[in-house]
Design an enzyme around this catalytic site. Structure first.
Site, short mmCIF file in Angstrom:
data_model
loop_
_atom_site.label_atom_id
_atom_site.label_comp_id
_atom_site.label_asym_id
_atom_site.label_seq_id
_atom_site.Cartn_x
_atom_site.Cartn_y
_atom_site.Cartn_z
N HIS A 1 4.29 -25.59 14.60
CA HIS A 1 5.65 -26.13 14.64
C HIS A 1 5.78 -27.40 15.50
CE1 HIS A 1 6.16 -22.31 12.86
NE2 HIS A 1 6.53 -21.62 13.90
N LYS B 1 1.64 -18.27 7.72
CA LYS B 1 0.91 -18.47 8.96
C LYS B 1 0.53 -17.11 9.53
CE LYS B 1 2.85 -19.08 12.84
NZ LYS B 1 3.72 -18.75 13.99
N GLU C 1 12.71 -20.44 23.66
CA GLU C 1 13.23 -19.19 23.09
C GLU C 1 13.65 -18.29 24.23
OE1 GLU C 1 11.19 -17.75 19.30
OE2 GLU C 1 9.54 -18.52 20.49
N LYS D 1 8.58 -18.51 25.68
CA LYS D 1 9.45 -17.36 25.45
C LYS D 1 10.08 -16.97 26.79
CE LYS D 1 7.35 -15.58 21.31
NZ LYS D 1 8.33 -15.86 20.26
N HIS E 1 7.32 -22.77 8.60
CA HIS E 1 8.74 -22.69 8.25
C HIS E 1 9.59 -23.77 8.93
CE1 HIS E 1 9.23 -20.39 11.97
NE2 HIS E 1 10.54 -20.53 11.85
N ARG F 1 0.81 -1.22 0.00
CA ARG F 1 0.00 0.00 0.00
C ARG F 1 0.84 1.27 0.00
NH1 ARG F 1 -4.29 -2.67 4.05
NH2 ARG F 1 -2.36 -3.71 4.61
N ASP G 1 0.56 -19.86 18.46
CA ASP G 1 1.73 -19.35 17.75
C ASP G 1 2.68 -20.48 17.33
OD1 ASP G 1 3.39 -17.31 16.72
OD2 ASP G 1 4.60 -17.30 18.54
N LYS H 1 13.31 -26.39 7.76
CA LYS H 1 14.61 -26.41 8.45
C LYS H 1 15.35 -27.68 8.09
CE LYS H 1 13.22 -23.61 12.40
NZ LYS H 1 14.13 -22.50 12.56
#
Ligand code: BG6
Length: 525
Positions: free
Chosen positions: A276, A184, A252, A376, A214, A76, A271, A218
């Site tokens: 995953h 996703k 993470e 996380k 993704h 945009r 998430d 890997k």
């Protein structure tokens, strides 16, 4: 290494790249995709800048894109071709895995054009259709198009509908394939995923659709299949007779960074667990497919997901633990709690950690628990699958100074990619002292080539029409059928006492209890 890309065509160019480009050895394919245009929606967004453009630039650099290749960046914002190329050049400098030679970068950027338009504006798509036809004439892209939706997920149905309205989805007889790559998140629960599948299905056939996870791109995840089905010695052990349980961890150390408002709506289960982690689980648990064709492989993965009973409210309460990080220390740095992150509600109930125990009700895995955890602001970044084998049937070395521990096979997805096997060994000496030792394979020392980024693998596969590493319609729904009852069960229960773990620790106490209740413990990573 010779990096300069040669402007050649056809067989000569292909022969030259096979001889001269050692990087190709890191990639499995000898084939170069047909000439085509990539139409990238959301081209000005973060994902495109960090992942998509750098991956395409690497494919270009290693001669894996066809010479007759173009990219239309749709967004945009008011860029011209020139100003947009400058922006992409900046992102490449920041995010490229391997720096680009100046001349190669120029050739790559020259193939990118900017198309300004609002996703809801009919005129933008009509102009896009004309522009694409013009490109076929001018650049020899032969009508093949790869549409890539890297926008916010709320725009997916709109864009797909518009592609249908303008007939951009129609494959032309005698040349001209049309494919769509969808990023996703694919839905936020089972209903919304089904609705999205229906909308996509009104326009594209399933064989044209490439849903990205993704993790499947890997290198270490792809190697899981080679490890299991390319070796004879593991498969006989890969079942309830020998395996005690499986642990899958995705830790993470980062927090939610700049994605607070996205994460507030998402949480760890949506998430990363629905996609995953459940994908990793299917690859560990599936039966060997008859062939490595996309559908044969995905049929087996879907069977695994369907063999996991949909969690009832009671199952979710008993077998799933959620957590949210409070302030703490990670890598010697003081960090704020989740509720203090930008764009996060100060009384947020969103989970930044989840641990769950699943069972797979089939002949191979009946009675073998699969423990999954993701979070996380844990102490480090580490994704690992651990296959914990059963103890010996009879303890012969009871008098040894240390009794051997049961064997563990740990597959390190990232970082420090590799596979290790732990087993007991006699300590040299006159007595009988037993220690657990490790046999360790690391990619870094075994191979001298760098692994491609997941996006390089996935983009190339989509261009080649290989959907093996993309999730199929029924697969994405089967995964949501497991994740949805879990997140729904939290809607009307009592609010958890968040935060319940300090940043820099391995999650809430209850995650330990979940596994200790079964007489087991999380592997120290
Ligand atoms: C994404 C999630 O899908 O995966 C992020 O949205 C997460 O929250 C990321 O950080 C992790 O990916 P990787 O490749 O760094 O393990």
């Amino acid at each position: 290494m010779r990096e300069l890309r040669l402007e050649r065509t056809g067989k000569r160019r292909r022969a030259a790249q096979t001889e001269r480009n050692p990087l190709r050895e890191g990639l499995r394919l000898e084939r170069v995709p047909d000439p085509h245009v990539v139409v990238l929606f959301g081209a000005t967004g973060d994902l495109s800048h960090r992942k998509v453009f750098p991956a395409l630039a690497q494919l270009w650099r290693t001669n894996l894109l066809p010479q007759d290749w173009m990219l239309v960046a749709v967004g945009r914002r008011p860029y011209t071709d020139e100003t947009f190329r400058v922006e992409i050049g900046r992102s490449l400098a920041e995010f490229n895995r391997v720096p680009l030679d100046r001349e190669i970068e120029r050739q790559f950027l020259d193939r990118i054009v900017y198309h300004r338009g609002d996703f809801a504006d009919d005129g933008a798509y009509d102009r896009l259709a004309e522009r694409l036809d013009g490109m076929d004439r001018e650049h020899g892209t032969t009508g093949n198009r790869l549409f890539y939706l890297a926008t916010q997920s709320s725009a997916f149905p709109l864009i797909v509908g518009q592609l249908g309205r303008t007939g951009l989805d129609h494959e032309v007889h005698g040349g001209g394939w049309r494919r769509i790559v969808i990023e996703k998140p694919f839905g936020r629960d089972l209903d919304s995923a089904r609705r999205l599948n229906r909308e996509v299905g009104k326009v594209f056939r399933e064989s044209q659709v490439y849903r990205i996870d993704h993790y499947l791109g890997k290198e270490t995840v792809r190697n899981l299949m080679v490890f299991r089905f390319g070796n004879g010695i593991f498969e006989p052990l890969w079942n309830r007779r020998y395996v005690d349980h499986v642990q899958i961890t995705m830790a993470e150390s980062i927090g939610v960074e700049e994605r607070g408002s996205f994460y507030e709506e998402t949480g760890a289960t949506r998430d990363v667990v629905q996609n995953h982690l459940l994908q990793l689980l299917t690859l560990v648990a599936m039966e060997p497919p008859a062939t490595f064709e996309a559908d044969a492989l995905r049929d087996e993965k879907v069977k695994v997901l369907r063999a996991i009973p949909e969690p009832t409210r009671a199952d979710a309460a008993r077998n799933v633990v959620r957590g949210q990080y409070g302030p703490g220390w990670v890598a010697a740095q003081q960090v704020r709690g989740y509720r203090e992150e930008p764009e996060v509600d100060p009384i947020s109930e969103t989970e930044s950690f989840v641990a769950a125990r699943f069972q797979i009700d089939d002949w191979r895995w009946s009675g073998v628990p699969f423990y999954l955890r993701a979070g996380k602001r844990l102490p480090k970044r580490a994704t690992e699958i651990a296959i914990q084998f059963k103890d010996v049937p009879h303890r012969l070395f009871r008098d040894a100074a240390v009794d051997p521990e049961p064997n563990v096979l740990a597959i390190r997805i990232q970082p420090d990619e590799g596979i290790l096997l732990r087993f007991g060994s006699k300590v040299p000496g006159l007595g009988l002292d037993i220690r657990t030792v490790t046999m360790d394979f690391t990619y870094g020392s075994a191979f001298s080539v760098d692994s491609p980024d997941a996006y390089e693998t996935l983009l190339l596969d989509a261009m080649l029409g290989d959907a093996s590493l993309f999730t199929r319609e029924d697969e994405v729904e089967a995964a949501w059928a497991i994740a949805t009852p879990i997140v729904d069960s939290w809607l009307d229960g009592p609010a958890p006492e968040f935060p319940n773990y300090a940043a820099g620790t391995w999650g809430p106490e209850a995650a330990e209890t979940l596994i200790e209740r079964d007489g087991r413990r999380w592997r120290r990573i």
